[in-house]
Design a protein around this motif. Structure first.
Motif, mmCIF file in Angstrom:
data_model
loop_
_atom_site.group_PDB
_atom_site.id
_atom_site.type_symbol
_atom_site.label_atom_id
_atom_site.label_comp_id
_atom_site.label_asym_id
_atom_site.label_seq_id
_atom_site.Cartn_x
_atom_site.Cartn_y
_atom_site.Cartn_z
ATOM 1 N N TYR A 87 -17.486 135.906 46.952
ATOM 2 C CA TYR A 87 -17.333 135.963 45.504
ATOM 3 C C TYR A 87 -16.364 137.050 45.077
ATOM 4 O O TYR A 87 -16.165 137.285 43.904
ATOM 5 C CB TYR A 87 -18.692 136.161 44.831
ATOM 6 N N GLY A 88 -15.774 137.743 46.057
ATOM 7 C CA GLY A 88 -14.711 138.693 45.746
ATOM 8 C C GLY A 88 -15.170 140.112 45.486
ATOM 9 O O GLY A 88 -14.364 141.000 45.441
ATOM 10 N N GLU A 287 -7.395 126.616 44.129
ATOM 11 C CA GLU A 287 -8.813 126.619 43.765
ATOM 12 C C GLU A 287 -9.512 127.894 44.239
ATOM 13 O O GLU A 287 -9.242 128.374 45.340
ATOM 14 C CB GLU A 287 -9.512 125.403 44.389
ATOM 15 N N GLN A 288 -10.440 128.379 43.407
ATOM 16 C CA GLN A 288 -11.142 129.616 43.708
ATOM 17 C C GLN A 288 -11.921 129.529 45.016
ATOM 18 O O GLN A 288 -11.956 130.480 45.804
ATOM 19 C CB GLN A 288 -12.096 129.963 42.546
ATOM 20 N N ARG A 289 -12.515 128.384 45.293
ATOM 21 C CA ARG A 289 -13.310 128.246 46.516
ATOM 22 C C ARG A 289 -12.424 128.367 47.761
ATOM 23 O O ARG A 289 -12.859 128.835 48.809
ATOM 24 C CB ARG A 289 -14.067 126.909 46.538
ATOM 25 N N LEU A 291 -9.413 130.135 47.745
ATOM 26 C CA LEU A 291 -8.977 131.530 47.772
ATOM 27 C C LEU A 291 -10.049 132.428 48.388
ATOM 28 O O LEU A 291 -9.748 133.354 49.136
ATOM 29 C CB LEU A 291 -8.664 132.027 46.353
ATOM 30 N N SER A 292 -11.330 132.139 48.069
ATOM 31 C CA SER A 292 -12.414 132.969 48.619
ATOM 32 C C SER A 292 -12.455 132.850 50.138
ATOM 33 O O SER A 292 -12.749 133.817 50.835
ATOM 34 C CB SER A 292 -13.762 132.569 48.017
#
Length: 475
Positions: A87-88, A287-289, A291-292
């Motif tokens: 989640y960063g 997409e964020q998923r 990048l994570s």
């Protein structure tokens, strides 16, 4: 005088510094932070699990000796690993990562499970109609670690590459993301890792592919209704190297299919290596998923090489080509072409060609003519230091004031302008820009750039600032 974690660690560092190479000390010990001292246990924080593994493998003896000198035979060393979860946000872990924090690795579904192998697996790299699942690596053997010279600008990335090549899929840096500007050696390093793995593990399936070609293959697979075959093919790869992953930006279908492939490879202990022209935090329309997942392993930046590294690169190039050239000419070229390795080698090739075709001796004058033409035809990259100087001079303040913590409006605006122009005129990551302009984080730089854009469109005076500084930087 009371003994503290910092005082114990400082004494350890003094001992370590005297017993290892300066560059090794700078790379592997300067980033470490002493956290606490409990009884005979010293806790130190390292930037990543990669650091912890490297220290344990290469420097465990010297760490033990130095700590024993300070705390006695019962001394203990505890590592606190600062790494990002999916989640960063950053969480410290001690020694090993608790399994509870790894659940994200196991919770994703994969389109095509490997236990359903299809004997007529389609290989997108072979001519349709020919049954052949033999996978050629697509690697260039000329790109090796031997001719990828180490310097301050690439030491972490090169070291990580060597570690991955020694134990693909078996280290914490999976994926390994190598990022940096044009011509700094991302593709070379990615190939070098693959070539080294093929040498050490001939039985492993290694595949190099550009993100552009991967996207095209996926489009073809969708057209032919072969999407599952496409996923299945990539799931049998042991080491997948994808070049220029930023090309997936905005391509939601390709990102989705890569997400499933990535999850399957990662969960099965396969190695993923990615290259990009920017850090994950700076990638747009990904997409964020996804990048994570890029942040699960190690992101290593390649920066512009310093003067000594540029000289070494040129001398290595000349040696490999069997060409002799006086040191003063090599140094002249290295001093005047600073942008990237590709342009550096291009200039030396032009110099040799001019000398050969025109039967002229290679002299400083000839080098000057070639370099001037070369630099003139190359868009010069402005440095962050130069941008700070131009902005400071424009607002009649010194650089220390520009970088200070003050919230005075005119200083904040000057600082935001410096960040805006650093993003516009350099290839540095947002994190790197923030670090160099007053030790700010990437979020501050992002906010600064948005603020400058907004003020430029609403404030006439501010728009003049932007126009004036743009002219000064474009000269």
């Amino acid at each position: 005088m009371s003994i503290t974690a910092q005082s114990v660690w400082n004494n350890c560092l003094e001992f370590i510094k005297d017993n290892i190479q300066p560059q090794a000390y700078k790379t592997w010990f300067e980033p470490i932070v002493a956290v606490k001292l409990t009884d005979n246990a010293l806790s130190i924080q390292v930037p990543s699990k990669f650091f912890y593994e490297w220290l344990e493998e290469h420097y465990v003896k010297i760490l033990k000796v130095s700590l024993t000198k300070e705390l006695g035979e019962n001394a203990k060393l505890v590592y606190i690993i600062k790494m990002e979860n999916t989640y960063g946000n950053k969480i410290p872990f001690t020694e090993k990562i608790p399994s509870a924090n790894r659940t994200a690795l196991k919770s994703q579904d994969v389109d095509v499970p490997l236990n359903n192998k299809n004997p007529e697996l389609r290989n997108p790299f072979v001519i349709p109609g020919i049954r052949n699942v033999k996978i050629e690596s697509q690697l260039n053997p000329n790109y090796s670690f031997e001719n990828f010279l180490e310097g301050d600008s690439n030491r972490l990335a090169r070291s990580a590459g060597l570690a991955v090549a020694a134990k693909p899929g078996g280290t914490s840096f999976n994926p390994l993301l190598i990022f940096g500007g044009v011509g700094l050696g991302k593709t070379h390093l990615a190939h070098a890792i693959g070539v080294d793995i093929k040498d050490k593990y001939p039985e492993k399936t290694v595949l190099y592919i550009s993100a552009e070609k991967f996207t095209q293959q996926y489009i073809d697979a969708v057209k032919k209704n072969n999407r599952n075959d496409f996923i299945h093919f990539y799931q049998i790869i042991d080491v997948l190297i994808i070049d220029d992953v930023q090309f997936l930006s905005g391509k939601t279908g390709t990102q989705d299919v890569f997400f499933h492939i990535f999850n399957h490879l990662h969960q099965n202990g396969k190695q993923v290596i990615l290259t990009s022209d920017k850090a994950p935090v700076d990638m747009q329309d990904i997409e964020q998923r996804l990048l994570s997942r890029f942040k699960w392993g190690l992101s290593a930046e390649l920066q512009n090489p310093d003067f000594e590294t540029r000289v070494s690169i040129l001398k290595n190039k000349l040696y490999r080509d069997g060409v002799e050239m006086p040191d003063d000419i090599v140094e002249y070229v290295a001093k005047n072409i600073k942008t990237n390795v590709r342009e550096l080698e291009g200039a030396i090739i032009s110099l040799i060609a001019q000398s050969s075709f025109n039967k002229k001796e290679i002299t400083i004058d000839l080098a000057r003519i070639i370099v001037e033409k070369f630099v003139k035809n190359t868009k010069r990259e402005v440095s962050i230091d130069y941008i700070q100087k131009v902005v400071s001079d424009y607002f009649q303040m010194d650089i220390d004031t520009l970088q200070s913590k003050t919230r005075k409006r005119h200083i904040v605006q000057a600082r935001q302008l410096a960040m805006f122009f650093a993003k516009k005129f350099t290839k540095a990551s947002l994190a790197s820009i923030g670090s160099q302009i007053g030790k700010r984080d990437h979020a501050t730089v992002l906010h600064a750039c948005k603020t400058v854009d907004n003020l430029s469109s609403t404030d006439k005076q501010f728009r003049k600032y932007v126009e004036d500084i743009t002219k000064k930087l474009s000269i």
